[in-house]
Enzyme design. Sequence first.
Site, PDB file in Angstrom:
ATOM      1  N   GLU A 315      22.829  75.137  43.598  1.00  0.00           N
ATOM      2  CA  GLU A 315      23.446  74.602  44.819  1.00  0.00           C
ATOM      3  C   GLU A 315      23.612  75.722  45.856  1.00  0.00           C
ATOM      4  OE1 GLU A 315      26.400  70.866  45.334  1.00  0.00           O
ATOM      5  OE2 GLU A 315      27.411  72.646  44.590  1.00  0.00           O
ATOM      6  N   HIS A 344      14.640  75.493  17.977  1.00  0.00           N
ATOM      7  CA  HIS A 344      14.040  74.352  17.273  1.00  0.00           C
ATOM      8  C   HIS A 344      13.763  73.221  18.248  1.00  0.00           C
ATOM      9  CE1 HIS A 344      14.799  76.406  13.502  1.00  0.00           C
ATOM     10  NE2 HIS A 344      15.879  76.848  14.121  1.00  0.00           N
ATOM     11  N   LYS A 448      23.853  61.272  49.513  1.00  0.00           N
ATOM     12  CA  LYS A 448      25.074  60.482  49.722  1.00  0.00           C
ATOM     13  C   LYS A 448      24.824  59.398  50.777  1.00  0.00           C
ATOM     14  CE  LYS A 448      28.472  64.100  48.742  1.00  0.00           C
ATOM     15  NZ  LYS A 448      29.433  65.018  49.332  1.00  0.00           N
TER      16      LYS A 448
END
Length: 514
Positions: A315, A344, A448
Amino acid sequence: MSWTEYNQSIIRYPELGFSIDTSLMDIPADYAAGLELDKAFAGIKAIEKGDICNPDEGRMVGHYWLRNAELAPTAELKADITGPLADLKAFAAKVLAGEIVAENGEKFENLLVIGIGGSALGPQLVYDALGAKSPLKTFFFDNTDPAGIDTTVAKIGCGLSKTLSLVVSKSGGTAETRNAMLEAKAAYEAAGCDFGKHTVAITGIGSKLDDYSKANGFIAMFPMDDWVGGRTSVMSTVGLVPAALQGIDIDEFLQGAADMDALTRVDDFAKNAGIQLAAAWHHAGNGKGEKDMVVLPYKDSLVLFSKYLQQLVMESLGKELDLDGNVVHQGIAVYGNKGSTDQHAYVQQLRDGVHNFFVTFIEVREGRDGQSIKVEDDFTSADYLQGFLRGTRKALYQSDRKSITISIDKVTPRSLGALIALFERAVSYYALLVNINAYHQPGVEAGKKAAGDFLTLLNKVRESLSADAQSAEQIAATLGDDIEDVYHCLSHLAANGQAKLNAGATPAEDSFAV
Ligand SMILES: O=P(O)(O)OC[C@H]1O[C@](O)(CO)[C@@H](O)[C@@H]1O
């Protein structure tokens, strides 16, 4: 890599039990000379003395003052740090002593933190890393996902009446947090409890949440300042209120960060782990983020550190424009989980596959507090963990995959504070080196706004449903909107019991009715 090069590349801060080894990054000795180090050192000073270093928002960048209020440029700003710090400590002490109690007179036993992004990730990291002995079992609502909220409410169960909620939002207007708060309120009311009598707000003074907290009789409100960004707020009221309630030594947490700040603000490249980390990122990605950063803490309690750094780094550094308005598309992609678990999973690709990353190993030297059993004749689990870290690091380097190794003695409030401060400082330096504003997040606004557009369309689509089944194309033609957008609204309404779907062979053949 030779022993001599290792010795030349390592920086050790014994007072913090900390070291950083960049020897496996293969940084040429003269690389730093090509960077604008003077600009970076001057830039950090400007930040710490309170210049407007977030020009797009016209704000100061004050997170470094939070752990050393003496640095704050005015007495008023200093008081904005020390006042709330004293208040929150007193508040936490009263809650833990049973002087501030739930509506039914019982001691609080649980904590529910409601927030998102920087208003959740810090508290989540701190609780995971340090909260094993917390007197308050802690839960999080960090989304507007109703099923996730239901799962958490079910986990709290009948403990809700003894749960203290913290609603955390700097802006006080974040939709996900508002929704989660209203969901929490409904859950408390369904349990016969008054939400306000169980709840504390952490927000900017005068925000919508501040107003709501007053109107709903919240127990307390702790202020958050506009010169602290969400992703660097863990040492503000955002992180400290929950940490103090969890019995975590917040003075040590702040001290660790203050110590790291002091060590990484020196204008000496050879001694400064913060600028060296930024330079290592710069070298790895050619100053353009061409390599992703894989964060691998070899310690379960630091599993969220990768996620925390993902927000802090991406960000902050993921920006379209530089400070002069040039299109630069900067950033460093961050992902990771923990070792040796990931060995793994995706370490196979790291060793043999696409070569688009460097690794940051986080080593915790002490395996556990106390004695260990032998899992083989000579070895403990901790020996294995260390073996896997050293082995993976070496195996990656043999295949030309670079890595940084950061080591701490153990996970404590002090070392976690220091680690967070190191990365905050490296982000500041890197942003200065590549000339971007690390303290705004304009890209988040686009998502948004688009979400708001969807909700507006959703209403229109809902109202245009009728008893006669219609296709998305028919409804879109009536509304004058995009067919695919209308289709997604219809699908959502059908999946949530607000429309009836007659499924066709393709989306175009689906039809919807009330
Ligand atoms: O604390 P707030 O204002 O609710 O914001 C939460 C998060 O949302 C963002 O502003 C991005 O939308 C983050 O930077 C921030 O941490």
